[in-house]
Design a protein around this motif. Sequence first.
Motif, mmCIF file in Angstrom:
data_model
loop_
_atom_site.group_PDB
_atom_site.id
_atom_site.type_symbol
_atom_site.label_atom_id
_atom_site.label_comp_id
_atom_site.label_asym_id
_atom_site.label_seq_id
_atom_site.Cartn_x
_atom_site.Cartn_y
_atom_site.Cartn_z
ATOM 1 N N UNK A 61 -84.300 19.074 108.647
ATOM 2 C CA UNK A 61 -82.941 19.290 109.143
ATOM 3 C C UNK A 61 -82.975 20.548 109.991
ATOM 4 N N UNK A 62 -82.645 20.411 111.260
ATOM 5 C CA UNK A 62 -82.686 21.548 112.173
ATOM 6 C C UNK A 62 -81.520 22.495 111.872
ATOM 7 N N UNK A 63 -81.644 23.767 112.252
ATOM 8 C CA UNK A 63 -80.585 24.742 111.933
ATOM 9 C C UNK A 63 -79.211 24.274 112.411
ATOM 10 N N UNK A 64 -78.204 24.453 111.544
ATOM 11 C CA UNK A 64 -76.837 24.036 111.859
ATOM 12 C C UNK A 64 -76.108 25.126 112.635
ATOM 13 N N UNK A 65 -75.406 24.710 113.679
ATOM 14 C CA UNK A 65 -74.544 25.647 114.402
ATOM 15 C C UNK A 65 -73.278 25.929 113.605
ATOM 16 N N UNK A 66 -72.842 24.923 112.842
ATOM 17 C CA UNK A 66 -71.636 25.056 112.037
ATOM 18 C C UNK A 66 -71.650 23.969 110.977
ATOM 19 N N UNK A 67 -70.858 24.158 109.940
ATOM 20 C CA UNK A 67 -70.712 23.123 108.909
ATOM 21 C C UNK A 67 -69.291 23.179 108.377
ATOM 22 N N UNK A 68 -68.586 22.066 108.455
ATOM 23 C CA UNK A 68 -67.234 21.973 107.931
ATOM 24 C C UNK A 68 -67.286 21.444 106.505
ATOM 25 N N UNK A 69 -66.340 21.886 105.705
ATOM 26 C CA UNK A 69 -66.297 21.448 104.313
ATOM 27 C C UNK A 69 -65.524 20.148 104.172
ATOM 28 N N UNK A 70 -64.418 20.037 104.892
ATOM 29 C CA UNK A 70 -63.584 18.844 104.783
ATOM 30 C C UNK A 70 -63.182 18.397 106.168
ATOM 31 N N UNK A 71 -63.725 17.336 106.659
ATOM 32 C CA UNK A 71 -64.785 16.509 106.067
ATOM 33 C C UNK A 71 -66.137 17.216 106.156
ATOM 34 N N UNK A 72 -67.073 16.799 105.302
ATOM 35 C CA UNK A 72 -68.405 17.408 105.292
ATOM 36 C C UNK A 72 -69.180 16.909 106.499
ATOM 37 N N UNK A 73 -69.277 17.751 107.504
ATOM 38 C CA UNK A 73 -69.930 17.348 108.745
ATOM 39 C C UNK A 73 -70.471 18.603 109.423
ATOM 40 N N UNK A 74 -71.574 18.445 110.148
ATOM 41 C CA UNK A 74 -72.230 19.598 110.769
ATOM 42 C C UNK A 74 -72.145 19.536 112.283
ATOM 43 N N UNK A 75 -72.266 20.723 112.888
ATOM 44 C CA UNK A 75 -72.455 20.859 114.339
ATOM 45 C C UNK A 75 -71.311 20.285 115.179
ATOM 46 N N UNK A 76 -70.079 20.388 114.660
ATOM 47 C CA UNK A 76 -68.909 20.043 115.467
ATOM 48 C C UNK A 76 -68.632 21.212 116.422
ATOM 49 N N UNK A 77 -68.451 20.899 117.696
ATOM 50 C CA UNK A 77 -68.247 21.938 118.698
ATOM 51 C C UNK A 77 -66.779 22.204 118.992
ATOM 52 N N UNK A 78 -65.945 21.165 118.899
ATOM 53 C CA UNK A 78 -64.547 21.327 119.289
ATOM 54 C C UNK A 78 -63.716 20.216 118.660
ATOM 55 N N UNK A 79 -62.394 20.347 118.771
ATOM 56 C CA UNK A 79 -61.478 19.341 118.240
ATOM 57 C C UNK A 79 -60.640 18.765 119.370
ATOM 58 N N UNK A 80 -60.402 17.458 119.295
ATOM 59 C CA UNK A 80 -59.514 16.770 120.225
ATOM 60 C C UNK A 80 -58.322 16.257 119.430
ATOM 61 N N UNK A 81 -57.130 16.792 119.724
ATOM 62 C CA UNK A 81 -55.922 16.402 119.007
ATOM 63 C C UNK A 81 -55.118 15.483 119.911
ATOM 64 N N UNK A 82 -54.929 14.233 119.476
ATOM 65 C CA UNK A 82 -54.250 13.239 120.308
ATOM 66 C C UNK A 82 -52.835 12.980 119.789
ATOM 67 N N UNK A 83 -51.858 13.207 120.659
ATOM 68 C CA UNK A 83 -50.455 12.926 120.367
ATOM 69 C C UNK A 83 -49.898 12.123 121.543
#
Length: 294
Positions: A61-83
């Motif tokens: 497993x290569x080094x993680x840039x980030x890790x979110x707890x909820x949901x458990x997911x790694x290496x997310x760079x940004x969020x797209x909020x659709x309304x």
Amino acid sequence: MQGKIIKGIAGFYYVHINGKGVYECKAKGIFRKENIKPLVGDDVTIEITDAENFKGNIIEILPRRSALIRPAVANIDQALLIFAMTKPEPNYNLLDRFLIMMQQQGLDCIICFNKHDIASKEERVQIQSIYENSNCSVVFTSAMKKEGITQLQQMLQGKTTAVAGPSGVGKSSIINCLQKGKTMETGSISEKIERGKHTTRHSELITISNQTYIMDTPGFSSLSLFDLEKEDLKAYYPEFEPFEDRCKFLGCAHIHEPVCGVKDAVSEGKIHKIRYENYVMFYEELKEKEKRKY
């Protein structure tokens, strides 16, 4: 070979290798011994055990840039909020909650307002004015008419993006537009990944193009209050900062204080009333939450 975990079900991890396909992999026992769990979004090295049937093992497993707890997911760079701009009308309270939740996890945010083809120019100007000083990118789209999609694709290029938004705003249609014309090499994905798709919601990355992924997950659809001290809430409203030096009191909460640069800026139309009203509502909720602790 190196790739990215796009889905995990029952101990199997599906790894997308650019130009090759999707491989069904197991994680080496060393990870269990060291109490390391591979996450969707992880960049990994795999060894091929069965090239014909696209099977392999995760060996690193290569080094993680980030890790979110909820949901458990790694290496997310940004969020797209659709309304939606209209039908349904934007729920700005929910949108601001999403923005705070994403910023708490260190994510930059893109706000996508869909259905602009059935909204008025006045509505667009109004929405633009609400978020113009929020440090978020705002894009207007029409999934129906395929407008704004190219601009949105450019904003997602080369990144892994978490997607969130309420129902009825065209989120699925936007995701379908983003995928249109893109070819993802699927290889021989086993039936396990297909069975899981319709029975349980899992975090899953969707490949848009090489090195570009989006993740639609129920984990970001919570309305629950963020874990935050009320005094720290104002830090998530960047439009407040230019006016805070006009406040009489150090640590001004911008609620009841008699001399407040932020409240004055709201009165003068320099901070949008909707953003400020949501701030006050969240502040009072966090205050009540603190009271219940004691």
